[in-house]
Design a protein around this motif. Sequence first.
Motif, short mmCIF file in Angstrom:
data_model
loop_
_atom_site.label_atom_id
_atom_site.label_comp_id
_atom_site.label_asym_id
_atom_site.label_seq_id
_atom_site.Cartn_x
_atom_site.Cartn_y
_atom_site.Cartn_z
N PHE A 43 0.81 -1.22 0.00
CA PHE A 43 0.00 0.00 0.00
C PHE A 43 0.84 1.27 0.00
O PHE A 43 0.67 2.15 -0.86
CB PHE A 43 -0.98 -0.01 1.18
N ALA A 44 1.76 1.38 0.97
CA ALA A 44 2.51 2.62 1.10
C ALA A 44 3.33 2.92 -0.15
O ALA A 44 3.39 4.06 -0.61
CB ALA A 44 3.42 2.57 2.33
N ARG A 45 3.91 1.87 -0.73
CA ARG A 45 4.75 2.08 -1.91
C ARG A 45 3.91 2.55 -3.10
O ARG A 45 4.28 3.47 -3.83
CB ARG A 45 5.48 0.78 -2.25
N GLN A 46 2.75 1.93 -3.28
CA GLN A 46 1.89 2.34 -4.40
C GLN A 46 1.33 3.74 -4.19
O GLN A 46 1.22 4.53 -5.13
CB GLN A 46 0.75 1.33 -4.55
N PHE A 47 0.97 4.04 -2.95
CA PHE A 47 0.46 5.38 -2.64
C PHE A 47 1.51 6.42 -3.01
O PHE A 47 1.23 7.44 -3.65
CB PHE A 47 0.12 5.46 -1.15
#
Lengths: 144, 137
Positions: A43-47
Amino acid sequence: MSQATEDRNRRMLRARDTIDRSFAAPLDVAALARVAHVSPAHFARQFRAVFGETPHRYLQRRRIERAMELLRDTDRPVTDVCLDVGFASLGTFSRTFSAVVGESPSAYRERTQATRAPQYVPACLEKTLRRPVGAPASSGAPRA
Amino acid sequence: MFKHITHTTIYVADQDEALDFYVGKLGMVVHTDADMDVMRFLTVTLPDDDSLELMLLLPGPPLHDEATAEQVRELIAKGGAGGGVIFETDDCVGTYERLRDQGVEFTQEPTERFYGTDCALRDPFGNPLRFTERPAT
């Protein structure tokens, strides 16, 4: 490729909107990942790939933006503002606020309250239109 | 110099889906739906106020080359295409409840501000919309 990117962007936007709505709650990465249909690990990386910053930093900026309004437009004590926007500790709030805004919460309040009227509209309108909604004295008065 | 604004544009990823939303859910009406060979010129207005037409534009030729259209679609999807509309309503909370029950995606529930009560939503593609009920005077 584009369709996949579009789809990912739309899902990430939905997660960011969720952060915007529930800014006062702790960052719930698992719940946000469900909104975005990705695994919590990704999640954090894609965000960050979509919006250029981590979800944590986005949430902090959102909270500081809310705090700026409360400091500028209300007389709520700084400690209450800190809790209102989701910080559990005044120390973290003050440090984060200063890092984002470049001055402390109380310095920001002093400066903007001293100068805010000329920034917007004539003071006679200002004091009416920007009076905090829901202030104790008027909370019982019907609006319509 | 100018009299009023007659048209404004918003980019949508699919014009039929846009009609389902802007007409089917928001209650706007089709003003012009013209097949211009190279593009479909599609505008909607409010039922009681056709002084401003909202053009629902599809990214792509002849407006954009395909690579540019792809970038525009990606920006729309992340809420960054730049378009947006603010409506005025007589009943913010009632409109919010009706649209919410139809599955419209809200980004802000009705909130009282010094300028009135407003709330915010997204169209199916990611564009930001708002509607405001002015304070009673």
